[in-house]
Write a protein that holds these residues in place. Sequence first.
Motif, PDB file in Angstrom:
ATOM      1  N   CYS A 161      -3.861 -14.167  -5.887  1.00  0.00           N
ATOM      2  CA  CYS A 161      -4.357 -14.604  -7.253  1.00  0.00           C
ATOM      3  C   CYS A 161      -5.983 -14.887  -7.107  1.00  0.00           C
ATOM      4  O   CYS A 161      -6.504 -15.378  -6.203  1.00  0.00           O
ATOM      5  CB  CYS A 161      -3.828 -15.685  -7.628  1.00  0.00           C
ATOM      6  N   TYR A 199     -10.744 -16.467 -23.230  1.00  0.00           N
ATOM      7  CA  TYR A 199      -9.465 -16.083 -23.233  1.00  0.00           C
ATOM      8  C   TYR A 199      -9.119 -15.820 -24.500  1.00  0.00           C
ATOM      9  O   TYR A 199      -7.849 -15.331 -24.782  1.00  0.00           O
ATOM     10  CB  TYR A 199      -8.493 -17.385 -22.524  1.00  0.00           C
ATOM     11  N   VAL A 245      -2.864 -12.227 -21.410  1.00  0.00           N
ATOM     12  CA  VAL A 245      -2.715 -12.542 -19.847  1.00  0.00           C
ATOM     13  C   VAL A 245      -1.332 -12.546 -19.521  1.00  0.00           C
ATOM     14  O   VAL A 245      -0.316 -12.461 -20.161  1.00  0.00           O
ATOM     15  CB  VAL A 245      -3.375 -13.835 -19.707  1.00  0.00           C
ATOM     16  N   GLU A 246      -1.304 -12.322 -18.135  1.00  0.00           N
ATOM     17  CA  GLU A 246       0.043 -12.413 -17.379  1.00  0.00           C
ATOM     18  C   GLU A 246       0.548 -13.822 -17.196  1.00  0.00           C
ATOM     19  O   GLU A 246      -0.341 -14.414 -16.588  1.00  0.00           O
ATOM     20  CB  GLU A 246       0.054 -11.538 -16.335  1.00  0.00           C
ATOM     21  N   VAL A 247       1.665 -14.208 -17.603  1.00  0.00           N
ATOM     22  CA  VAL A 247       1.960 -15.590 -17.357  1.00  0.00           C
ATOM     23  C   VAL A 247       3.307 -15.483 -16.597  1.00  0.00           C
ATOM     24  O   VAL A 247       4.337 -14.874 -17.022  1.00  0.00           O
ATOM     25  CB  VAL A 247       2.179 -16.328 -18.692  1.00  0.00           C
ATOM     26  N   ARG A 257       1.617 -20.367 -15.839  1.00  0.00           N
ATOM     27  CA  ARG A 257       0.394 -20.162 -15.484  1.00  0.00           C
ATOM     28  C   ARG A 257      -0.210 -18.724 -15.378  1.00  0.00           C
ATOM     29  O   ARG A 257       0.747 -17.987 -14.982  1.00  0.00           O
ATOM     30  CB  ARG A 257      -0.003 -21.033 -14.086  1.00  0.00           C
ATOM     31  N   THR A 258      -1.262 -18.622 -15.746  1.00  0.00           N
ATOM     32  CA  THR A 258      -2.044 -17.028 -15.410  1.00  0.00           C
ATOM     33  C   THR A 258      -2.226 -17.080 -13.944  1.00  0.00           C
ATOM     34  O   THR A 258      -2.270 -18.060 -13.027  1.00  0.00           O
ATOM     35  CB  THR A 258      -3.133 -16.985 -16.142  1.00  0.00           C
ATOM     36  N   ARG A 259      -2.529 -15.893 -13.376  1.00  0.00           N
ATOM     37  CA  ARG A 259      -3.073 -15.769 -12.215  1.00  0.00           C
ATOM     38  C   ARG A 259      -4.238 -16.684 -11.817  1.00  0.00           C
ATOM     39  O   ARG A 259      -4.283 -17.085 -10.782  1.00  0.00           O
ATOM     40  CB  ARG A 259      -3.518 -14.173 -11.807  1.00  0.00           C
ATOM     41  N   SER A 260      -5.235 -16.838 -12.852  1.00  0.00           N
ATOM     42  CA  SER A 260      -6.376 -17.666 -12.495  1.00  0.00           C
ATOM     43  C   SER A 260      -5.955 -19.107 -12.916  1.00  0.00           C
ATOM     44  O   SER A 260      -6.650 -19.877 -12.811  1.00  0.00           O
ATOM     45  CB  SER A 260      -7.407 -17.531 -13.595  1.00  0.00           C
ATOM     46  N   LYS A 268      -4.535 -20.940 -15.226  1.00  0.00           N
ATOM     47  CA  LYS A 268      -4.454 -21.444 -16.418  1.00  0.00           C
ATOM     48  C   LYS A 268      -3.024 -21.895 -16.633  1.00  0.00           C
ATOM     49  O   LYS A 268      -2.453 -20.926 -16.920  1.00  0.00           O
ATOM     50  CB  LYS A 268      -5.191 -20.966 -17.384  1.00  0.00           C
ATOM     51  N   VAL A 280      -0.459 -22.116 -19.629  1.00  0.00           N
ATOM     52  CA  VAL A 280      -0.344 -21.430 -21.003  1.00  0.00           C
ATOM     53  C   VAL A 280       1.024 -21.976 -21.743  1.00  0.00           C
ATOM     54  O   VAL A 280       2.177 -22.097 -20.960  1.00  0.00           O
ATOM     55  CB  VAL A 280      -0.197 -19.874 -20.792  1.00  0.00           C
ATOM     56  N   LYS A 300       3.721 -10.847 -20.621  1.00  0.00           N
ATOM     57  CA  LYS A 300       2.234 -10.954 -21.369  1.00  0.00           C
ATOM     58  C   LYS A 300       2.123 -11.792 -22.521  1.00  0.00           C
ATOM     59  O   LYS A 300       2.900 -11.553 -23.483  1.00  0.00           O
ATOM     60  CB  LYS A 300       2.131  -9.266 -21.863  1.00  0.00           C
TER      61      LYS A 300
END
Length: 428
Positions: free
Chosen positions: A246, A368, A373-375, A388-391, A393, A395, A409
Motif C-alpha cells: 500500500c 479525495y 477509491v478502493e476500500v 480503509r483506502t490503500r492510503s 484513509k 471511509v 469502489k
Amino acid sequence: MPRYFIWTIGCQMNKAESQRIASYLDSVGYQVAAAHWEAELVVLNTCVVRRSAEDKVLGTLGLLKGLKEEHPNLSILVTGCFVNSDIEGLKRRFPHVDFFFKPGAYSELTGWIQKQGIYSALSTQHSTLRWKTSSPCAFVPIIQGCNKFCSYCIVPYRRGRETSRPLEEIVCEVNGLVKQGIKEVTLLGQNVASYGNDLPEHLDLADLLNELNGIDNLARIRFLTNHPSDTSQKLIQAMASLNKVCEHLDLAVQSGDNNILKAMRRGYTVEQFRELIHTIRQHVPQVALSTDIIVGFPGEAEEQFEHTFSLLEEMRFDVVHVAAYSPRTGTIAWRKYKDDIPPEVKKERLIKVEQLQADVAAEVNSAYQGKVVEVLVEGNKKGKWHGRTRSDKIVFFKSNDDCSGQLLKIRIKKTSPWSLQGEVEYNS
Ligand code: SF4
C-alpha cells in the motif's frame, strides 16, 4: 470449559500479540469470556512506553488483585513491556500474579499452560492457528525489540535487542491467514525497516515484501513502524514496484530541530529526513505519510519548537501522532536531562501541533472529494460500513448489502480531517 479474558494496553504490536495468545488459548480448549470478572484466566498485556500507560497497568493490576481476593482460583498472567528482566522483583511486588512472561515468549506461555495439566497444549505453529477475527485484516509481528536506544525510549530495555522472525515462518503464517479469508496484512515491529539485520541470510524487509506480494488472494500489505535511518532505497523501490504494497508509510521524525534530534539520539538530521521524504514522494507519488512528534523534550526552547512546527507545515503529513514528553525511568534522557519544560507549555505546544494538523489533514483529504477509491470493508457500525483506502484513509458508506470483507469502489462525497464519506460506485 474454563474461560479467559485478555486485557490489552498499548500499541498495535500488543494487540497483535493478544490476538495470537487468544488463538492459542482457543486451540487448547479455553473459551473467551465477555468480561474479566467472568474469566478463570486473565492475561494482562501491558505497555509502559508512556507514564500514563504504566499508571494504567498498575491500576489494572490493583483491580485484578481485588478480583483474585474474591475468586482465589483466578489465574493472572502478565506479559508486554511491563515485564522487565527482574522477574523475581516483579513476583515480590505483585504476589497475586501467577506468571510473568516476556513479550513474544509464547513457549513460556505454553509451558505454563502445560503445567496446569488440564489441557494438551498444542503447538503454537502460527500457520495452524485459526485467527479469531471477523475483519479481513490481520497484524503480523515480524520483528521484536529494538537496537536504536533513542534517549527517551524504554522499549529496548523491555523488549530487548532486535530479533527477526525467519522469512519462511512469516510467509507460512500469511499463507495460512489468507486461506482463512484475510485480505490485508500489516507487518509489525518497533522498527520493521531493520527487519533481517540479525538473520544469517542477509535478508531485509524489501525481500520479505517481495515474497508476500506473490501470495495469491492477498490484496494488500502494510508495514509499521519505520525508523527513517533504516528506510533504504531498496525498500522505497519495493514500495514503488510491488502492486500489493500500500501507498502508506509511517515514519517517525519526533522533532524538526537538529539539536533536539541529537539529544534524542535519533541518528539523522532534519535535512536528511527532508531528503528522505522527497525521495519517497518522487518514487511513490500517491503515498500517504504519517509521523510521530514529541513536544516538550528537555531543552526544547520556543525556537526549537518552532522548527518542528515549520517542518510539519512544510511536509504536510497525512497524520501526525503527537505526545508530550514524559521521562521514563531508566532511559538515557531520564539519566542525563532535566525535564525542564513546564507541563502547561508542553500542553500548549501539543494543542498547537494538533490544530495545525487538523488544518493540514482537512486540506489533504479534500483532494479525495469526487474521486473513486478502493476500500477494503472492515465492518459495520451504527448502520454504516467502514473500511480503509490503500492510503489508510477511513471511509464510511451506507449499503443494504453485506459488504464485509469486500474490496469495493467508493466515490467520495464528503471529506473531513479524520475520515471520508462516500457511496458505492456500482458501474466501475
Ligand atoms: S527506534 Fe527509538 S523510539 Fe523506536 S522503539 Fe527503537 S529506541 Fe524506541
